[in-house]
Motif scaffolding. Structure first.
Motif, PDB file in Angstrom:
ATOM      1  N   GLY A 135       0.774  -1.229   0.000  1.00  0.00           N
ATOM      2  CA  GLY A 135       0.000   0.000   0.000  1.00  0.00           C
ATOM      3  C   GLY A 135       0.804   1.277   0.000  1.00  0.00           C
ATOM      4  O   GLY A 135       0.243   2.362  -0.174  1.00  0.00           O
ATOM      5  N   LEU A 136       2.111   1.203   0.204  1.00  0.00           N
ATOM      6  CA  LEU A 136       2.935   2.392   0.188  1.00  0.00           C
ATOM      7  C   LEU A 136       3.415   2.676  -1.232  1.00  0.00           C
ATOM      8  O   LEU A 136       3.551   1.765  -2.041  1.00  0.00           O
ATOM      9  N   PRO A 137       3.684   3.942  -1.555  1.00  0.00           N
ATOM     10  CA  PRO A 137       4.269   4.225  -2.875  1.00  0.00           C
ATOM     11  C   PRO A 137       5.622   3.540  -3.016  1.00  0.00           C
ATOM     12  O   PRO A 137       6.377   3.418  -2.051  1.00  0.00           O
ATOM     13  N   LEU A 153       5.373  10.893  -6.777  1.00  0.00           N
ATOM     14  CA  LEU A 153       5.137   9.517  -6.351  1.00  0.00           C
ATOM     15  C   LEU A 153       5.184   8.621  -7.574  1.00  0.00           C
ATOM     16  O   LEU A 153       4.759   9.007  -8.662  1.00  0.00           O
ATOM     17  N   ILE A 154       5.701   7.414  -7.394  1.00  0.00           N
ATOM     18  CA  ILE A 154       5.546   6.360  -8.398  1.00  0.00           C
ATOM     19  C   ILE A 154       5.019   5.143  -7.643  1.00  0.00           C
ATOM     20  O   ILE A 154       5.633   4.684  -6.686  1.00  0.00           O
ATOM     21  N   ASN A 155       3.883   4.647  -8.072  1.00  0.00           N
ATOM     22  CA  ASN A 155       3.242   3.540  -7.383  1.00  0.00           C
ATOM     23  C   ASN A 155       3.606   2.205  -8.013  1.00  0.00           C
ATOM     24  O   ASN A 155       4.129   2.135  -9.133  1.00  0.00           O
ATOM     25  N   LEU A 194      12.755  11.569   1.041  1.00  0.00           N
ATOM     26  CA  LEU A 194      12.817  10.517   0.030  1.00  0.00           C
ATOM     27  C   LEU A 194      12.637   9.173   0.705  1.00  0.00           C
ATOM     28  O   LEU A 194      13.282   8.878   1.712  1.00  0.00           O
ATOM     29  N   ALA A 195      11.741   8.353   0.145  1.00  0.00           N
ATOM     30  CA  ALA A 195      11.530   7.006   0.669  1.00  0.00           C
ATOM     31  C   ALA A 195      11.271   6.040  -0.469  1.00  0.00           C
ATOM     32  O   ALA A 195      10.677   6.405  -1.493  1.00  0.00           O
ATOM     33  N   TYR A 196      11.736   4.802  -0.276  1.00  0.00           N
ATOM     34  CA  TYR A 196      11.420   3.692  -1.166  1.00  0.00           C
ATOM     35  C   TYR A 196      10.601   2.693  -0.358  1.00  0.00           C
ATOM     36  O   TYR A 196      11.130   1.999   0.507  1.00  0.00           O
ATOM     37  N   GLY A 197       9.292   2.659  -0.614  1.00  0.00           N
ATOM     38  CA  GLY A 197       8.426   1.845   0.221  1.00  0.00           C
ATOM     39  C   GLY A 197       8.510   2.326   1.659  1.00  0.00           C
ATOM     40  O   GLY A 197       8.359   3.507   1.940  1.00  0.00           O
ATOM     41  N   ASN A 198       8.801   1.401   2.580  1.00  0.00           N
ATOM     42  CA  ASN A 198       8.921   1.783   3.989  1.00  0.00           C
ATOM     43  C   ASN A 198      10.355   2.129   4.378  1.00  0.00           C
ATOM     44  O   ASN A 198      10.659   2.294   5.556  1.00  0.00           O
TER      45      ASN A 198
END
Length: 272
Positions: free
Chosen positions: A21-23, A46-48, A81-85
């Motif tokens: 559920g996270l981007p 965002l990139i989903n 900046l985040a990649y998923g969690n």
């Protein structure tokens, strides 16, 4: 193109947090300057999972800087900046505070295909594809080589497995770079001008390949000057101008009915 045809392309690791559920990619309020020159100003995107996002804009708009910072070859001065969690950078006072351990983990989540390929010049095509999966990921040679050969077959490289990059054309080198990125089994893949050295047939093949990757759950980010390719392959298009995202929407919305005058001006000159 069928799934069977793409059997050499590794599927994303479903344990990755973006698949809960996270981007896949989260960027907020990013800024970057070189000396007195502000290159990126308050950029958010965002990139989903399963989404293809293209970033377009004129030369000097900041596209390459944005891509370098997203792939941790450089750092944003400010922003999150985040990649998923995996939280790579947090806003701390007026600056972006990076976590080194998170950066290392994030690098295992994405692959990148640069315009200048960055192949090892003394390695064969097979070695270029298999080195990182075996050394970095600790995978078995036999497994990796099977995957590499299937990717080479899909991208028209089978007869070049034992050649070194200087023996290949520019388009062939680019396809090796694509295969090398896919061999790492990324959950996110970035392309910097992925079709610039490809002929029309292979460009169409790249379109099909990217859409299949997205259908299987991979997030795809593309920086491109090729408006036709961006329109055909993308779910969303972002228009970057003077370090800011000034327009965002579906390809038809951005390219057929742009709201911002700067987008209209750019497209009128580009698409003529």
């Amino acid at each position: 193109m069928t799934r069977t045809e793409l059997r050499g392309i590794p599927q994303p690791d479903q344990s990755f947090a973006s698949f809960m559920g996270l981007p896949a990619v989260y960027l907020r309020g990013a800024k970057k300057s070189f000396g007195e020159k502000e290159v990126l100003r308050d950029v958010s995107l965002l990139i989903n999972k399963g989404e293809v996002v293209s970033i377009i804009g004129p030369s000097g708009a900041g596209k390459s800087t944005l891509l370098r910072c997203l792939t941790l070859l450089d750092r944003f001065d400010a922003g999150e900046l985040a990649y998923g969690n995996v939280s790579v950078a947090k806003q701390e006072a007026a600056h972006a505070l990076y976590d080194d351990a998170a950066m290392q983990l994030a690098r295992m989540r994405f692959g990148i295909v640069f315009q200048n390929f960055n192949l090892f010049p003394h390695y064969t095509v097979m070695q270029n594809l298999t080195d990182a999966p075996m050394v970095v990921q600790g995978r078995q040679r036999e497994e990796v080589e099977v995957q590499a050969r299937e990717l080479m077959e899909r991208l028209g490289l089978s007869e070049h497995a034992d050649k070194v990059p200087c023996e290949l054309s520019g388009g062939q080198q680019q396809r090796v770079a694509i295969a090398r990125a896919l061999c790492m089994r990324p959950q996110i893949i970035y392309f910097d001008e992925a079709t610039s050295a490809l002929d029309p047939r292979l460009t169409a093949d790249m379109h099909a390949l990217i859409r299949e990757l997205a259908a299987d759950g991979m997030a795809v980010g593309i920086v491109t000057h090729e408006m036709g390719f961006a329109r055909e392959v993308s779910d969303r298009v972002l228009f970057l101008f003077d370090g800011q995202i000034v327009e965002e929407g579906s390809p038809d919305q951005v390219m057929e009915s742009p709201k911002d005058a700067r987008t209209r001006d750019f497209l009128s000159r580009t698409l003529d």
